[in-house]
Design a protein around this motif. Structure first.
Motif, PDB file in Angstrom:
ATOM      1  N   HIS A 295       3.526   6.971   5.078  1.00 37.53           N
ATOM      2  CA  HIS A 295       3.690   7.312   5.788  1.00 37.53           C
ATOM      3  C   HIS A 295       4.082   6.927   7.075  1.00 37.53           C
TER       4      HIS A 295
ATOM      5  N   GLU B  87       0.654   4.229   0.066  1.00 39.39           N
ATOM      6  CA  GLU B  87       0.468   5.342   1.445  1.00 39.39           C
ATOM      7  C   GLU B  87       0.995   5.018   2.165  1.00 39.39           C
ATOM      8  N   LYS B  88       0.437   3.662   1.869  1.00 38.47           N
ATOM      9  CA  LYS B  88       0.898   3.715   4.342  1.00 38.47           C
ATOM     10  C   LYS B  88       1.942   3.192   4.499  1.00 38.47           C
TER      11      LYS B  88
ATOM     12  N   GLN C 267       0.676  -1.254   0.329  1.00 37.10           N
ATOM     13  CA  GLN C 267       0.357   0.084  -0.003  1.00 37.10           C
ATOM     14  C   GLN C 267       0.700   1.503  -0.039  1.00 37.10           C
TER      15      GLN C 267
ATOM     16  N   ILE D 179      -0.523  -3.474   8.467  1.00 36.04           N
ATOM     17  CA  ILE D 179       0.865  -2.130   8.338  1.00 36.04           C
ATOM     18  C   ILE D 179       0.961  -1.427   7.754  1.00 36.04           C
ATOM     19  N   GLY D 180       0.353  -2.189   6.018  1.00 35.85           N
ATOM     20  CA  GLY D 180       0.565  -2.126   4.941  1.00 35.85           C
ATOM     21  C   GLY D 180       2.313  -1.670   4.246  1.00 35.85           C
ATOM     22  N   CYS D 181       2.903  -2.981   4.769  1.00 40.34           N
ATOM     23  CA  CYS D 181       4.378  -2.986   4.973  1.00 40.34           C
ATOM     24  C   CYS D 181       4.729  -4.246   4.313  1.00 40.34           C
TER      25      CYS D 181
END
Length: 171
Positions: free
Chosen positions: A8, A4-5, A2, A100-102
């Motif tokens: 961030h 955007e995550k 993701q 967490i998007g990782c």
């Protein structure tokens, strides 16, 4: 992944170093998503810092935690249960990415949601410098391990230290 995550998390890491007034080094390189690429790129770039591993886990009964340890350390789930009071299991890649998007291999110990408990293996304090991926698999940060406690104190997350492993003599 993701984007955007991940962006961030990366920006949160930059802010964390600034807020905690901690010096760091940063490298951009080809994406590292496995130990073989990590080792090869580390040799090419002359890295001397100890590589860390951020192991993302789910806690029995709900919630997540992340174990920050040395890359070559193994999970001692009994020790983690002793500290948390609950059993843990390693998350699937899909579950981790949703939470967490990782990407697998690029999990970051900082910049995570505040409800994720951080567990710190005391082995990381035995090295002069530590390095980690700040969410982006093509970036690596390194900093003095003496600054880790200052970084952790700046986070909104609950931070718990695992007990030091006791060496048992066979004499």
């Amino acid at each position: 992944m993701q984007p955007e995550k991940i962006e961030h998390i990366y920006q949160s890491n930059l802010e964390l170093f600034s807020q905690a007034n901690v010096n760091y080094q940063q490298w951009q390189h080809e994406p590292i998503l496995d130990f073989e690429a990590d080792e090869r790129i580390g040799k090419e770039l002359g890295w001397t810092a100890a590589p860390t591993k951020s192991l993302f886990m789910k806690v029995k009964g709900g919630g997540h935690c992340l174990l920050l340890t040395h890359r070559d350390s193994r999970l001692n789930s009994k020790l983690v249960k002793q500290v948390l009071g609950k059993r843990v299991s390693v998350c699937s890649h899909d579950e981790m990415m949703a939470a967490i998007g990782c990407a697998p291999g690029a999990v970051c110990p900082f910049g995570l949601p505040a409800d994720i408990t951080l567990l710190v293996d005391p082995i990381v304090y035995t090295y002069q410098e530590l390095m980690f991926t700040p969410g982006k698999p093509d970036m690596t940060f390194a900093f003095a391990s003496a600054d880790l406690k200052r970084l952790l104190a700046t986070l909104p997350n609950r931070v718990l230290s695992l007990p030091a492993k006791v060496e048992v003599s066979s004499n």
